[in-house]
Design an enzyme around this catalytic site. Sequence first.
Site, PDB file in Angstrom:
ATOM      1  N   PRO A   1       1.096  -1.204   0.169  1.00  0.00           N
ATOM      2  CA  PRO A   1      -0.006  -0.172   0.033  1.00  0.00           C
ATOM      3  C   PRO A   1       0.909   1.128  -0.155  1.00  0.00           C
ATOM      4  O   PRO A   1       1.706   1.273   0.924  1.00  0.00           O
ATOM      5  CB  PRO A   1      -0.941   0.026   1.370  1.00  0.00           C
ATOM      6  CG  PRO A   1      -0.815  -1.517   1.571  1.00  0.00           C
ATOM      7  CD  PRO A   1       0.642  -1.905   0.950  1.00  0.00           C
ATOM      8  N   GLU A   2       0.616   2.074  -0.851  1.00  0.00           N
ATOM      9  CA  GLU A   2       1.191   3.539  -0.973  1.00  0.00           C
ATOM     10  C   GLU A   2       0.532   4.575  -0.547  1.00  0.00           C
ATOM     11  O   GLU A   2      -0.497   4.090   0.208  1.00  0.00           O
ATOM     12  CB  GLU A   2       1.796   3.792  -2.543  1.00  0.00           C
ATOM     13  CG  GLU A   2       2.932   2.504  -2.979  1.00  0.00           C
ATOM     14  CD  GLU A   2       3.497   2.924  -4.231  1.00  0.00           C
ATOM     15  OE1 GLU A   2       3.507   4.227  -4.586  1.00  0.00           O
ATOM     16  OE2 GLU A   2       4.176   2.258  -4.770  1.00  0.00           O
TER      17      GLU A   2
ATOM     18  N   HIS B   1      -3.963 -15.451   9.128  1.00  0.00           N
ATOM     19  CA  HIS B   1      -3.424 -14.048   9.225  1.00  0.00           C
ATOM     20  C   HIS B   1      -4.246 -12.693   9.784  1.00  0.00           C
ATOM     21  O   HIS B   1      -3.829 -11.846   9.575  1.00  0.00           O
ATOM     22  CB  HIS B   1      -2.707 -13.815   7.641  1.00  0.00           C
ATOM     23  CG  HIS B   1      -1.871 -14.745   7.289  1.00  0.00           C
ATOM     24  ND1 HIS B   1      -0.846 -15.310   7.800  1.00  0.00           N
ATOM     25  CD2 HIS B   1      -2.079 -15.368   6.052  1.00  0.00           C
ATOM     26  CE1 HIS B   1      -0.284 -16.237   7.236  1.00  0.00           C
ATOM     27  NE2 HIS B   1      -1.069 -16.206   5.874  1.00  0.00           N
TER      28      HIS B   1
ATOM     29  N   ARG C   1       2.605 -11.301   5.770  1.00  0.00           N
ATOM     30  CA  ARG C   1       4.049 -11.171   5.674  1.00  0.00           C
ATOM     31  C   ARG C   1       4.625 -10.449   6.969  1.00  0.00           C
ATOM     32  O   ARG C   1       5.737 -10.617   7.391  1.00  0.00           O
ATOM     33  CB  ARG C   1       4.536 -10.629   4.459  1.00  0.00           C
ATOM     34  CG  ARG C   1       4.145 -11.508   3.279  1.00  0.00           C
ATOM     35  CD  ARG C   1       4.754 -10.777   2.023  1.00  0.00           C
ATOM     36  NE  ARG C   1       6.134 -10.553   1.961  1.00  0.00           N
ATOM     37  CZ  ARG C   1       6.637 -10.114   0.798  1.00  0.00           C
ATOM     38  NH1 ARG C   1       5.802  -9.609  -0.124  1.00  0.00           N
ATOM     39  NH2 ARG C   1       8.116 -10.158   0.817  1.00  0.00           N
TER      40      ARG C   1
END
Length: 282
Positions: free
Chosen positions: A2-3, A96, A114
């Site tokens: 995500p930016e 997750h 991650r």
Amino acid sequence: MPELPEVETIKEALNRAVNGAVIQSVLIAERRFRIPIPDDFATKITGAAVKYLRRIAKYVIIDLDNGLSIVWHFGMSGRVRIISRDNLASFTREKHDHVIIYTNKCTLVFNDARRFGLMTYLKTDELYASTLFAKLGIDPFDERLNKQYLFSKLKDKHIPIKVALLDQSIICGIGNIYASEALYLARISPLRLCKDISLHECQILIGAIKTILQKAILAGGSTLKDYRQPDGSMGYFQFQHAVYGKEGMSCPDCQCEICKTGGIKKIIQAGRSTFYCNLLQK
Ligand SMILES: [Zn+2]
């Protein structure tokens, strides 16, 4: 990853969902993130009300009414799902789903396969002094970002401009996709060395950065790999990319004859891919 536009989209969705909400309980299934979730995280935030939401670079900040702020980063693969009260009964934890925050308005689920993201708390009035934020450069939408500032940061650097755009201590929050797109819009080659970028080009580049990010925010961000908006829908800015991910295609603004030019180029700079048109970008 995500930016800035994706994080802005997430922040706005969270703002609609939990502004004014009271945190009722917190379930932490996994503490091992880039920075471990503090042992007292749940105790510190439970019972507090959400006062204000904002973004600093690629972090979402949730200011609480007890003088603390939740600091949330989505790393490479982090996502948030917002579960309404109506859907809570049928909610089941997925793989997750590491942190679940229950409020009186809705439930927030932090999923990060991650675990390069993080969730922690800091005192609200000490945020900018913390190691997470002290070295950050100026946000693209901060009015302090002007051509003189950028020029002063670039003029002594012997690295390519594309690499400098990813340096978070100069401008924070521009990621890899938007660096390529902004340089294309500004017609500046990603290979140009910082020291050769003129004051006038700094102004053009800042305008291009803001235009690209604003368009991406309006489109709900770009969906590549894992990113989804918190309601599960995709962002749509990837359909507006001019050069990113378009190696070998013709660029939108010139009649590149692909058979002669090879179309949009892809190169690797500082380990990250860069896309550009070598006819338009000088
Ligand atoms: Zn072209």
